[in-house]
Design a protein around this motif. Structure first.
Motif, PDB file in Angstrom:
ATOM      1  N   TRP A  34       0.856  -1.188   0.000  1.00  0.00           N
ATOM      2  CA  TRP A  34       0.000   0.000   0.000  1.00  0.00           C
ATOM      3  C   TRP A  34       0.890   1.235   0.000  1.00  0.00           C
ATOM      4  N   TYR A  35       0.531   2.178  -0.870  1.00  0.00           N
ATOM      5  CA  TYR A  35       1.250   3.446  -0.990  1.00  0.00           C
ATOM      6  C   TYR A  35       0.276   4.596  -0.772  1.00  0.00           C
ATOM      7  N   ARG A  36       0.796   5.730  -0.317  1.00  0.00           N
ATOM      8  CA  ARG A  36       0.016   6.964  -0.263  1.00  0.00           C
ATOM      9  C   ARG A  36       0.746   8.022  -1.091  1.00  0.00           C
ATOM     10  N   GLN A  37      -0.036   8.725  -1.893  1.00  0.00           N
ATOM     11  CA  GLN A  37       0.525   9.759  -2.753  1.00  0.00           C
ATOM     12  C   GLN A  37      -0.154  11.090  -2.445  1.00  0.00           C
ATOM     13  N   GLU A  38       0.646  12.090  -2.170  1.00  0.00           N
ATOM     14  CA  GLU A  38       0.129  13.434  -1.933  1.00  0.00           C
ATOM     15  C   GLU A  38       0.310  14.260  -3.198  1.00  0.00           C
ATOM     16  N   GLY A  40       1.410  16.438  -6.118  1.00  0.00           N
ATOM     17  CA  GLY A  40       2.723  16.927  -6.518  1.00  0.00           C
ATOM     18  C   GLY A  40       3.879  16.044  -6.101  1.00  0.00           C
ATOM     19  N   GLU A  41       3.578  14.898  -5.507  1.00  0.00           N
ATOM     20  CA  GLU A  41       4.635  14.004  -5.048  1.00  0.00           C
ATOM     21  C   GLU A  41       4.443  12.614  -5.643  1.00  0.00           C
ATOM     22  N   GLY A  42       5.503  11.799  -5.544  1.00  0.00           N
ATOM     23  CA  GLY A  42       5.365  10.413  -5.956  1.00  0.00           C
ATOM     24  C   GLY A  42       4.804   9.584  -4.811  1.00  0.00           C
ATOM     25  N   PRO A  43       4.294   8.382  -5.097  1.00  0.00           N
ATOM     26  CA  PRO A  43       3.766   7.507  -4.039  1.00  0.00           C
ATOM     27  C   PRO A  43       4.855   7.112  -3.047  1.00  0.00           C
ATOM     28  N   VAL A  44       4.454   6.957  -1.781  1.00  0.00           N
ATOM     29  CA  VAL A  44       5.372   6.545  -0.724  1.00  0.00           C
ATOM     30  C   VAL A  44       4.813   5.282  -0.078  1.00  0.00           C
ATOM     31  N   LEU A  45       5.679   4.293   0.102  1.00  0.00           N
ATOM     32  CA  LEU A  45       5.235   3.014   0.653  1.00  0.00           C
ATOM     33  C   LEU A  45       4.786   3.152   2.102  1.00  0.00           C
ATOM     34  N   LEU A  46       3.623   2.541   2.403  1.00  0.00           N
ATOM     35  CA  LEU A  46       3.126   2.485   3.776  1.00  0.00           C
ATOM     36  C   LEU A  46       3.433   1.125   4.412  1.00  0.00           C
ATOM     37  N   VAL A  47       3.168   0.053   3.663  1.00  0.00           N
ATOM     38  CA  VAL A  47       3.326  -1.285   4.242  1.00  0.00           C
ATOM     39  C   VAL A  47       3.439  -2.329   3.141  1.00  0.00           C
ATOM     40  N   THR A  48       4.058  -3.445   3.487  1.00  0.00           N
ATOM     41  CA  THR A  48       4.092  -4.626   2.621  1.00  0.00           C
ATOM     42  C   THR A  48       3.539  -5.800   3.412  1.00  0.00           C
ATOM     43  N   VAL A  49       2.578  -6.521   2.826  1.00  0.00           N
ATOM     44  CA  VAL A  49       2.072  -7.744   3.449  1.00  0.00           C
ATOM     45  C   VAL A  49       2.415  -8.911   2.542  1.00  0.00           C
ATOM     46  N   VAL A  50       2.840 -10.001   3.157  1.00  0.00           N
ATOM     47  CA  VAL A  50       3.391 -11.116   2.390  1.00  0.00           C
ATOM     48  C   VAL A  50       2.604 -12.416   2.570  1.00  0.00           C
ATOM     49  N   THR A  51       2.159 -12.667   3.794  1.00  0.00           N
ATOM     50  CA  THR A  51       1.514 -13.941   4.104  1.00  0.00           C
ATOM     51  C   THR A  51       0.001 -13.819   4.012  1.00  0.00           C
ATOM     52  N   GLY A  52      -0.660 -14.804   3.410  1.00  0.00           N
ATOM     53  CA  GLY A  52      -2.119 -14.809   3.352  1.00  0.00           C
ATOM     54  C   GLY A  52      -2.705 -14.723   4.748  1.00  0.00           C
ATOM     55  N   GLY A  53      -3.683 -13.813   4.939  1.00  0.00           N
ATOM     56  CA  GLY A  53      -4.293 -13.636   6.254  1.00  0.00           C
ATOM     57  C   GLY A  53      -3.534 -12.680   7.165  1.00  0.00           C
ATOM     58  N   GLU A  54      -2.404 -12.206   6.695  1.00  0.00           N
ATOM     59  CA  GLU A  54      -1.568 -11.327   7.517  1.00  0.00           C
ATOM     60  C   GLU A  54      -2.265 -10.005   7.807  1.00  0.00           C
ATOM     61  N   VAL A  55      -2.118  -9.546   9.047  1.00  0.00           N
ATOM     62  CA  VAL A  55      -2.637  -8.245   9.461  1.00  0.00           C
ATOM     63  C   VAL A  55      -1.475  -7.425  10.003  1.00  0.00           C
ATOM     64  N   LYS A  56      -1.349  -6.195   9.502  1.00  0.00           N
ATOM     65  CA  LYS A  56      -0.305  -5.298  10.003  1.00  0.00           C
ATOM     66  C   LYS A  56      -0.949  -4.000  10.444  1.00  0.00           C
ATOM     67  N   LYS A  57      -0.451  -3.477  11.562  1.00  0.00           N
ATOM     68  CA  LYS A  57      -0.977  -2.206  12.057  1.00  0.00           C
ATOM     69  C   LYS A  57       0.137  -1.165  12.069  1.00  0.00           C
ATOM     70  N   LEU A  58      -0.223   0.027  11.592  1.00  0.00           N
ATOM     71  CA  LEU A  58       0.695   1.147  11.563  1.00  0.00           C
ATOM     72  C   LEU A  58      -0.057   2.321  12.171  1.00  0.00           C
ATOM     73  N   LYS A  59       0.070   2.492  13.488  1.00  0.00           N
ATOM     74  CA  LYS A  59      -0.661   3.518  14.235  1.00  0.00           C
ATOM     75  C   LYS A  59      -2.164   3.339  13.997  1.00  0.00           C
ATOM     76  N   ARG A  60      -2.805   4.273  13.337  1.00  0.00           N
ATOM     77  CA  ARG A  60      -4.262   4.196  13.125  1.00  0.00           C
ATOM     78  C   ARG A  60      -4.633   3.436  11.841  1.00  0.00           C
ATOM     79  N   LEU A  61      -3.650   2.905  11.144  1.00  0.00           N
ATOM     80  CA  LEU A  61      -3.908   2.198   9.895  1.00  0.00           C
ATOM     81  C   LEU A  61      -3.742   0.695  10.111  1.00  0.00           C
TER      82      LEU A  61
END
Lengths: 109, 114
Positions: A34-38, A40-61
């Motif tokens: 998942w990337y977020r792009q603002e 005038g800027e290029g996309p910036v990576l937020l997270v990578t998930v690899v395993t099926g069923g995997e859940v990752k938390k990044l603060k409120r995301l």
């Protein structure tokens, strides 16, 4: 050919609300990013998930990879104006990235 | 560590002209990919270069071409420009291009064809 469909395409919510963005495909990927792009800027990576069923938390995301590694979701809790931007999912297979159609999020103060 | 640098940031060209865009990847990264981003079509993959060789190619006409130099810097060329080529062109570098590798994007070149 667009392999990844995101929904919704546009989302406008009030500060403090929760939201979920979906990324769906009929293809299996070795990982999903998942990337977020603002503006005038290029996309910036937020997270990578690899395993099926995997859940990752990044603060409120919270990011989840589907069991079959074909789909993913991004959940934002208590959205803030700083979360405004274009959210892109990207399926990775081999040495190639396949980007989703994007979800444009606006968080209104 | 310097990020991905794309030049120029903005470009205005006339239909029929050609244009060359430049991308300097992160030092040590050997894979460079190019994407076209438009509001209607999203992020579309153009091609990827790895160690001076085109490794993958998207579904774009032959007017779109690229190359990579020995220092991993890459250029993209569009000949006989059409109005529909107006877009944000993004370059991304990664260390190997393999699954799980992060793509680092430049700020893009905004091309307007008039």
């Amino acid at each position: 050919t667009q392999l990844l469909e995101q929904s919704p395409q546009f989302l406008s919510i009030q500060e403090g609300e929760n939201l979920t963005v979906y990324c769906n495909s009929s293809s299996v990927f070795s990982s999903l990013q998942w990337y977020r792009q603002e503006p005038g800027e290029g996309p910036v990576l937020l997270v990578t998930v690899v395993t099926g069923g995997e859940v990752k938390k990044l603060k409120r995301l919270t990011f989840q990879f589907g069991d079959a590694r074909k789909d993913s979701s991004l959940h934002i809790t208590a959205a803030q104006p700083g979360d405004t931007g274009l959210y892109l999912c990207a399926g990775v297979t081999g040495n190639q990235f396949y980007f989703g159609t994007g979800t444009s999020l606006t968080v209104i103060p | 560590k310097a990020g991905v640098t794309q030049t120029p940031r903005y470009l205005i060209k006339t239909r029929g002209q050609q244009v060359t865009l430049s991308c300097s990847p992160i030092s040590g990264h050997r894979s460079v990919s190019w994407y076209q981003q438009t509001p209607g079509q999203g992020l579309q993959f153009l091609f990827e270069y790895f160690s001076e060789t085109q490794r993958n190619k998207g579904n774009f006409p032959g007017r779109f071409s690229g190359r990579q130099f020995s220092n991993s810097r890459s250029e993209m060329n569009v000949s006989t420009l059409e109005l529909g080529d107006s877009a944000l062109y993004l370059c991304a570098s990664s260390s190997t291009g393999q699954g799980g590798t992060e793509a680092f994007f430049g700020q893009g070149t905004r091309l307007t064809v008039v």
